[in-house]
Design a protein around this motif. Structure first.
Motif, PDB file in Angstrom:
ATOM      1  N   SER A  25      -5.350   0.045   2.366  1.00  0.00           N
ATOM      2  CA  SER A  25      -4.610   1.309   2.423  1.00  0.00           C
ATOM      3  C   SER A  25      -3.112   1.056   2.277  1.00  0.00           C
ATOM      4  O   SER A  25      -2.642  -0.081   2.459  1.00  0.00           O
ATOM      5  N   ILE A  26      -2.388   2.121   1.989  1.00  0.00           N
ATOM      6  CA  ILE A  26      -0.922   2.004   1.876  1.00  0.00           C
ATOM      7  C   ILE A  26      -0.326   1.564   3.215  1.00  0.00           C
ATOM      8  O   ILE A  26       0.614   0.774   3.254  1.00  0.00           O
ATOM      9  N   GLU A  27      -0.931   2.041   4.305  1.00  0.00           N
ATOM     10  CA  GLU A  27      -0.422   1.657   5.636  1.00  0.00           C
ATOM     11  C   GLU A  27      -0.530   0.140   5.835  1.00  0.00           C
ATOM     12  O   GLU A  27       0.378  -0.493   6.369  1.00  0.00           O
ATOM     13  N   GLN A  28      -1.651  -0.416   5.385  1.00  0.00           N
ATOM     14  CA  GLN A  28      -1.840  -1.872   5.519  1.00  0.00           C
ATOM     15  C   GLN A  28      -0.836  -2.637   4.643  1.00  0.00           C
ATOM     16  O   GLN A  28      -0.277  -3.641   5.057  1.00  0.00           O
ATOM     17  N   ILE A  29      -0.621  -2.123   3.431  1.00  0.00           N
ATOM     18  CA  ILE A  29       0.344  -2.769   2.525  1.00  0.00           C
ATOM     19  C   ILE A  29       1.736  -2.729   3.151  1.00  0.00           C
ATOM     20  O   ILE A  29       2.455  -3.725   3.183  1.00  0.00           O
ATOM     21  N   ARG A  30       2.094  -1.543   3.684  1.00  0.00           N
ATOM     22  CA  ARG A  30       3.419  -1.395   4.286  1.00  0.00           C
ATOM     23  C   ARG A  30       3.561  -2.343   5.488  1.00  0.00           C
ATOM     24  O   ARG A  30       4.592  -2.985   5.666  1.00  0.00           O
ATOM     25  N   ALA A  31       2.493  -2.439   6.294  1.00  0.00           N
ATOM     26  CA  ALA A  31       2.538  -3.312   7.477  1.00  0.00           C
ATOM     27  C   ALA A  31       2.732  -4.774   7.053  1.00  0.00           C
ATOM     28  O   ALA A  31       3.506  -5.511   7.668  1.00  0.00           O
ATOM     29  N   LYS A  32       2.043  -5.192   6.006  1.00  0.00           N
ATOM     30  CA  LYS A  32       2.164  -6.583   5.547  1.00  0.00           C
ATOM     31  C   LYS A  32       3.570  -6.839   4.981  1.00  0.00           C
ATOM     32  O   LYS A  32       4.146  -7.899   5.204  1.00  0.00           O
TER      33      LYS A  32
END
Lengths: 194, 174
Positions: A25-32
């Protein structure tokens, strides 16, 4: 099976490879991405904290030691540390290369960045070790005189000097080794760009 | 958020191509997974600067190829001198028996191996050609002249035609 009598449409075969659904998800990408940025910030912070500790420590020495040589040595160490911090900030820290430029431009910028890092590693004696030497020498002479006059002194400065020279030589050789390791990718990139 | 929307659009349109890119360029499964993740992170980050300076596709492919290149350099696997050029492959008779390529799966495996053997930017041009990108956009992504791209595409067609045992290549078919 591909029929031998027909011309295979290689692009169609290539495009028909099975692909997996994108489960990130975009949230996971942003977190990484944030985690990566935090790691960079933490590394920079460690360099500054180390510098501040050295400045604070030798600032305190200026206050507590009354011999002119030790005070002047401490002052020069502080100046040398500030110079190193500024050099690290303006000349050595990595320059991110924009990833959206063309492949060949990216390779060219990458080679320049590796060359810049290599020069920094090769000249570490000039901007990292050298600025600390005058202050350390004066501070050590001042300290040895102080110790000589102390009752029951057995000249403990010899081992200290050996350790200091060994550390400096180790740092210098380690950086030279790092610079040498960068030569191979630089050579490969030069062949690519020739 | 504009950046998130653009990323979602890029993944919807070019996500499968990015998977084909990592399969084509990276043989090791673990490295492939890391590389794909790295490409997605950098793509999302880079899109903060995207203001339609070029097409979204050109942007995505540039980012993907550049992330791949830095991935190879960082892992000390860049071996330009030891890789083959398209000229080498076009001029040297292929040792593999073309009869072996009997299925589409084997054809894809051979294409992956060939891309992995090639020098950059020949490998980039071949991958983009297989993705059906036209010569001028390939030139934009790779950063070489359209003439140099045309020469490379001619070589690619020759290699594919010989490998798949068919005569004159036409666009996409060999």
């Amino acid at each position: 099976m591909m029929a031998k009598s027909e011309k295979p449409d290689v692009k169609a075969i290539w495009g028909a490879q099975a692909v997996e659904p994108n489960l990130v998800s975009i949230e996971q990408i942003r977190a990484k991405a944030d985690k990566f940025q935090s790691a960079v910030r933490r590394r920079n912070r460690i360099e500054y904290v180390a510098g501040v500790l050295v400045v604070a420590g030798f600032g305190w020495y200026i206050w507590i030691f009354r011999t002119p040589l030790m005070r002047l040595g401490s002052l020069l160490i502080i100046a040398g540390t500030l110079f190193i911090m500024a050099w690290l900030h303006f000349r050595v820290s990595a320059n991110p290369i924009p990833s959206q430029i063309s492949f060949m431009d990216y390779m060219s910028r990458y080679r320049e960045e590796l060359r810049r890092q290599q020069t920094a590693l090769r000249t570490v004696w000039l901007w990292y070790l050298g600025p600390l030497v005058p202050g350390l020498v004066l501070f050590t002479i001042g300290m040895s005189r102080l110790v000589e006059h102390a009752p029951g002194s057995r000249r403990p400065m010899g081992p200290f000097l050996v350790v200091m020279v060994t550390v400096f030589a180790g740092v210098w050789l380690f950086n030279l080794w790092g610079a040498r390791k960068l030569q191979r990718p630089i050579d490969e990139l030069s062949r690519l760009l020739a | 958020m504009k950046q998130d929307d653009q990323y979602a659009q890029a993944v919807a349109s070019f996500g499968p191509a990015l998977q084909r890119l990592v399969r084509g360029f990276e043989a090791d499964a673990d490295r492939r997974r890391d590389l794909l993740q790295e490409i997605h992170i950098e793509l999302w980050r880079s899109l903060a600067l995207f203001e339609e300076q070029c097409s979204l596709r050109t942007w995505v492919y540039r980012v993907a190829h550049n992330v791949y290149a830095s991935h190879v350099i960082r892992s000390r696997r860049l071996n330009y001198a030891g890789a083959a050029s398209l000229d080498d492959l076009a001029e040297t008779p292929e040792r593999d028996n073309p009869e072996v390529i009997a299925s589409e799966q084997q054809a894809v495996a051979w294409l992956h191996q060939t891309i992995q053997r090639l020098k950059p930017p020949d490998a980039q041009v071949m991958w983009l050609y297989l993705e059906d990108i036209d010569a001028s956009e390939i030139a934009d992504v790779v950063g070489i002249s359209p003439g140099a791209v045309a020469t490379r595409i001619h070589r690619i067609k020759t290699i594919l035609a010989r490998m798949f045992q068919n005569g004159g290549p036409d666009d996409g078919k060999v």
